[in-house]
Design a protein around this motif. Sequence first.
Motif: not given
Lengths: 203, 534
Positions: B395-397, B439-440, B445-448
């Motif tokens: 979704v963020l990607t 973007a992925a 990284l943000k998910w991590h």
Amino acid sequence: MTGSPGIPDCTKTGTPVPGPFANPEIRPDSLPRAATVAWQPLHPRYAKRLQAGALIRIGVLAAVVAAAHVTVLIAGFETLSRIAVWPLRILWALCVLGAVWAVVKPVIVVPRCGYAVREKDILYRSGVLWQSVRVVPFNRVQHTKTDSRLLDRRFGLANLTVFPAGAGSQKIPGLGTETAENLLAHVSERIEAEKPQTADDSC
Amino acid sequence: MIADPAAWQRTSPFAIVFFVGKTIKGFAQSFAQLLVTFGALAVLIRRNPYLFLLIPLGILAIIAAGVLQYWFFRFAIQEDRILIRQGVLRKTSLDLPFERVQGINVERSLVDRMLGLVTVSLDTAGSGAAEGQLPCVDAALADLLRTRVGTRHSRRHADGFGDDGESASGVAVDRSTRDMRGLIGARREELLKLTGGDIVRIGLANRNIVLMAAFFGALGQLFLYGEDALRPAVESAEAAVAAGGDLARTIFFAGLIVTLLAISLALVIGAAVLRHHNFTLWREGTTLRSRAGLLTHKEVVVETAKIQQISVSQSLLMRLFGRYRLQALPAAAAVPAEARDSAAAGLAEVLEVPALTDNRAEGIRTRVFGREGDGLTVLPGSRGFARISAHFIPVLTLRISLVSALIGAVILLAIVGSERALGVAVAVVIWWFCSLPPAALISWLKWHRHGYVYTGEGLANRGGFLGRKVDSFLFRKVQSVAVRQSPLQRRKGLATLHAHLACGKVTVPFINHGMACCLRDRILYRVESSLRWL
């Protein structure tokens, strides 16, 4: 509910808790659930009020576009009218689409909004694709207000807003005038009953 | 000393400087406004040089405004309240009962310190009512205010004010004496003192170092353009470099870079020293106080009970140093927009500890949250954090790549014009595909970084991109709570939880819907069964 685990002194971790103190265990599944309330719909006229408001805005936009169109035609500049053709067409298309959307959107959105008043909090749900349910407990509400604009009054509607501390106020739009007044009275009463003790009564 | 605090009085005339500063700040608040003003002025002066005289006139007007504001600013300290009257054209009068005062912050600029004056700010609760500020008053007056507020608070307790209806009167009395001590300042416990090494670390980890590098880069460009003025120096340098050959040239440029780097470092470290010199955090009864500053002493006082949220963040460099930055956000940190006028702006003080070790951070958490915070961590590195759903990544990607493609499309259209729309569309689609992998990576990284921990009493939410940040709060401090679901989240049984606090919002994205509802109900239960949040 009696299970408030009052910890009167959070600055001294080692001190025993004074006074009678009860802290019964609460099983997660025995908590009151916010998901299973009976939602009250917004006033049926609210959809019409939204349609009217949006159509008025579209009407103003259409008037501006029409004025621009007429100006271009009357002024009769060869180059200007050639350049302006596409932007004008796009603007007209936008007006038409906006008008359709103004009629359709409230019909979809309004039935999916709703509120519920419980003993200790007020709930508001909204959204068609992005659905959200927000709960504001009465004992955190600082003040509350109702307001109705010209168009709201024309449709006999009013909006109720509750303000907790901080930035996040919650507006419940599209209530009947009488409902809004009753709700305001009820919420004010609940706020008074659940009034939080300010400053320093805690640790 | 103070003759009669109850009589109407003015502050020291040095407050004129303060008011002039405030007027200028008021102008500068809107950057666009300032830009337009200067732009218009520049154009006018080019047209008519005599208008140049407007500038001293304007300065005079600002000073006059400062003098007038000083003249009309009066205050009186009564037994249980402080009255402030101010305003030249629009008069305002503030009546602030001491019961509503949450904290007394004291700031001393260099001039203040030489003259023995202080600037006192009175924080009130988060409802965003008017807040008082007394510029350049006698230091003894600040002490008097502290004493009055302290006695007021304690008297209220002595009247037998209950606490959730469960405390005996003995507790109230005990607490009153504690408060009395706390606000008057008989018992102090030093919690933390920054060492010189820590201040250097803060300076090094400053984000402005990148800005500084960019600035020097721009400066270098400027020198190239302004070569005429610098010709002799540049020529001699060039001659020296040319004479020495490649090695000398390399050394010259390396030296230049090292010098610039050294200057940047000196600047950031100097700024850190200026701001955080001698930073001390101590506990006085129920309040946390911090004082720091080389030239301008700044003191921040926050009642522990008013702290709504503790945020601990760690940038990449700070992680290297093993240090954290802690912010304690009190209720008044977010004043509602409608109540934010010039008098109230920027007053609610956030207690910030710019560098501390993990043990100290946990120690402050224990002091603020008490036993309710047991099991709740404030450290980004701790192991207990539960991951959010991996559906967050696609979704963020998609969101990042679409935004970048959209911006690309707008820029391309602006450059090549609408005639070659097809070419632009193809380019944008290619650009979009190319932006997917980075973007992925960002999303992963943000998910991590994302994660959350909850106990029966509170929640800690971790987030961040390169750095890490943990926001932790107690459930009973929450003001309202919302659960949101996007279409995709609905299909996957996920939801996003928003907890609104008096100091801001904490968002836990992409968790199990059942978990979100469970957390919401738990928060509501805690909020509705506890009346204490301030």
